[in-house]
Write a protein that holds these residues in place. Sequence first.
Motif, mmCIF file in Angstrom:
data_model
loop_
_atom_site.group_PDB
_atom_site.id
_atom_site.type_symbol
_atom_site.label_atom_id
_atom_site.label_comp_id
_atom_site.label_asym_id
_atom_site.label_seq_id
_atom_site.Cartn_x
_atom_site.Cartn_y
_atom_site.Cartn_z
ATOM 1 N N THR A 173 10.514 19.558 16.869
ATOM 2 C CA THR A 173 9.267 18.788 16.797
ATOM 3 C C THR A 173 9.148 18.209 15.401
ATOM 4 O O THR A 173 9.303 18.923 14.400
ATOM 5 N N VAL A 174 8.877 16.917 15.326
ATOM 6 C CA VAL A 174 8.734 16.232 14.047
ATOM 7 C C VAL A 174 7.319 15.662 13.969
ATOM 8 O O VAL A 174 6.902 14.883 14.825
ATOM 9 N N ARG A 175 6.585 16.082 12.937
ATOM 10 C CA ARG A 175 5.220 15.588 12.741
ATOM 11 C C ARG A 175 5.217 14.674 11.518
ATOM 12 O O ARG A 175 5.645 15.069 10.438
ATOM 13 N N VAL A 176 4.732 13.462 11.709
ATOM 14 C CA VAL A 176 4.672 12.469 10.627
ATOM 15 C C VAL A 176 3.205 12.200 10.301
ATOM 16 O O VAL A 176 2.414 11.867 11.187
ATOM 17 N N SER A 177 2.857 12.361 9.030
ATOM 18 C CA SER A 177 1.497 12.048 8.599
ATOM 19 C C SER A 177 1.563 11.095 7.413
ATOM 20 O O SER A 177 2.493 11.143 6.605
ATOM 21 N N ALA A 178 0.592 10.204 7.323
ATOM 22 C CA ALA A 178 0.549 9.212 6.247
ATOM 23 C C ALA A 178 -0.815 8.548 6.230
ATOM 24 O O ALA A 178 -1.595 8.652 7.192
ATOM 25 N N SER A 179 -1.101 7.870 5.150
ATOM 26 C CA SER A 179 -2.304 7.054 5.040
ATOM 27 C C SER A 179 -1.878 5.606 4.903
ATOM 28 O O SER A 179 -1.035 5.277 4.060
ATOM 29 N N LEU A 180 -2.448 4.729 5.733
ATOM 30 C CA LEU A 180 -2.087 3.315 5.759
ATOM 31 C C LEU A 180 -3.347 2.458 5.688
ATOM 32 O O LEU A 180 -4.422 2.897 6.101
ATOM 33 N N PRO A 181 -3.219 1.215 5.201
ATOM 34 C CA PRO A 181 -4.393 0.335 5.157
ATOM 35 C C PRO A 181 -4.961 0.079 6.548
ATOM 36 O O PRO A 181 -4.227 0.053 7.547
ATOM 37 N N ASP A 182 -6.271 -0.130 6.594
ATOM 38 C CA ASP A 182 -6.953 -0.433 7.850
ATOM 39 C C ASP A 182 -6.650 -1.854 8.308
ATOM 40 O O ASP A 182 -6.571 -2.142 9.497
ATOM 41 N N ARG A 183 -6.454 -2.756 7.337
ATOM 42 C CA ARG A 183 -6.163 -4.162 7.626
ATOM 43 C C ARG A 183 -5.679 -4.803 6.335
ATOM 44 O O ARG A 183 -6.113 -4.425 5.244
ATOM 45 N N VAL A 184 -4.762 -5.768 6.431
ATOM 46 C CA VAL A 184 -4.281 -6.479 5.252
ATOM 47 C C VAL A 184 -4.213 -7.968 5.550
ATOM 48 O O VAL A 184 -4.330 -8.394 6.708
ATOM 49 N N GLU A 185 -4.010 -8.753 4.504
ATOM 50 C CA GLU A 185 -3.794 -10.183 4.634
ATOM 51 C C GLU A 185 -2.289 -10.476 4.586
ATOM 52 O O GLU A 185 -1.515 -9.653 4.080
ATOM 53 N N PRO A 186 -1.859 -11.626 5.108
ATOM 54 C CA PRO A 186 -0.439 -11.979 4.995
ATOM 55 C C PRO A 186 0.021 -11.951 3.539
ATOM 56 O O PRO A 186 -0.706 -12.354 2.640
ATOM 57 N N ARG A 187 1.234 -11.425 3.326
ATOM 58 C CA ARG A 187 1.862 -11.281 2.010
ATOM 59 C C ARG A 187 1.182 -10.222 1.134
ATOM 60 O O ARG A 187 1.487 -10.103 -0.050
#
Length: 540
Positions: free
Chosen positions: A61-75
């Motif tokens: 079993t592999v569990r991946v956790s991270a924090s990512l932006p909710d929304r971004v603009e191009p580039r």
Amino acid sequence: MTGPHATHRGTRRSRARSAATAALVVLAAMVPAAVATADAQQVDTALPYACAFPSGRQQATVRVSASLPDRVEPREAIRPTRVTTTVELPAAAAVDLGVPKGGEVSAATRLTVAVAQNKATAEATWRGTVQPVTVPESGPLTLTATGDVPSVTARSTGDLTLSAGDLEIDLAVSAPDGSAAATGTPTAAATGPAPTTVRCTLDKDAPGNGLLATVPVGSVTSGPGGSPSASPTGTGPGTPSASSSASGRPQPHPGSPQSGRAPKIAGTAPGSTTDRSGVPPCRYDAQHPSDEMSLNSYITGYANVRKQKGASLIPVSCALIEQGQPDFQFPPDGNGPAVITQHSEGQLSYQGRAQTAPFKATFLTFGFVPATATMVLEQTAPLTIDSLGHMDTSTYYTTMDTYIRVPLVLRVTSLTVNGTPLDVGSSCRTRTSLSSADPEPAKHPEDHLVLHGKGEYALGEQATGYILLSGGPLTGETTIPAFTGCGAGGEDLDGLLTAAVSGPGNYIKQIQGQTCGLAAPVEGQCTKDLQPAQIPVPER
């Protein structure tokens, strides 16, 4: 008479402003900014994998956790933070690895992450390191890997998805006394053959085909029938927006002129950790005073010994660097790239001496006799760092080649052959410095090791490859000279070491970590006592 002078004065001012602007752009791109994620979505996904062990395939079993932006603009770069990959292996895995009772396992992980937007795809590698874990007497073996991962930049609007793919795990086993286990797997103290690599594949019935997260890019997109797609705010991790298919594959956005442009991966950045256990101090002191251009960083990696068909781990060591001012030369007519040159100098530092930390290596000498040597690399003259870059003056896109030259003598402080200690004396070393083919032999005729790094960066994006300030991989090839002064009490061991180790064609790969700039310390790059915050992880 006033006209020409005014024009000349204006040209000089324009050039000065251009140079200043270019310098700021280049330096800003070379130093990764501290990441602050205001509106973030949290990823926490458990996925089933099948891993190939010597005895056969076993489930994990592999569990991946991270924090990512909710929304971004191009580039706008998408920078995953707080990334953790936790691998839970069945109890049988420890048996398969030959881990002795009370033994430890350390590991490095490489998770392939598929990046998709509209019809375009790319791949990133999320790397992590696992500190030594004592194998439990019963139950599963859990390995938790952490490390920095590359950013992703979407070049157009539309939902961008990240999905987990293949996973590789480099496993190193050590006995309770810290020596290599019977399997021959290396540890940080004794490095022989390459670590055991376990390859795992995602199960076909994994939920969402391994989908980790969806990041909308640009303004709110339209779903089927022209209705706005739902914002990911409030949705569960890995939930695709309305503009994505049920399988997690994003659908093309009609009319998008850039729908086929693949997301840009900011390089597969070498892994790093903030765990300082066993890492020597790396700071300036009265013996090595600092100034406004002083940098310090850690470096580590592997050096092959071609004759032994193995590699030696060069442990994490400290480098103190006096950075030179970058020089910008702009084309006279304004056409063509600007040329950037920079010369810096530095030295290794370990307990006040210009050398690496001591390290051990174990090999099968002549193919059947085990030999373990304790060694250090001693710097005998200044370390120089020469960078040559070319910058597009309209876009500020820059490429940089860096050559590090350092004269290093390999000193052996102890030697054990087939379990028997041999007294090498206090003067056992290579006759001369390690030597490499230099790209400018007339300018640098003396013997020295040459390491090369190549990097690039674009305005607003993270640097990739090797840049002096942000670090990265450095590679080279060296000849190990014959040994001299080895032996005590009338015993001459020069011939033994020369026959076993010396010769050409020894590949080297070193990873330099993010530097700490003492003039303006940046949180995440420097500790409170002005040591490098990031500890690089060696790579083969």
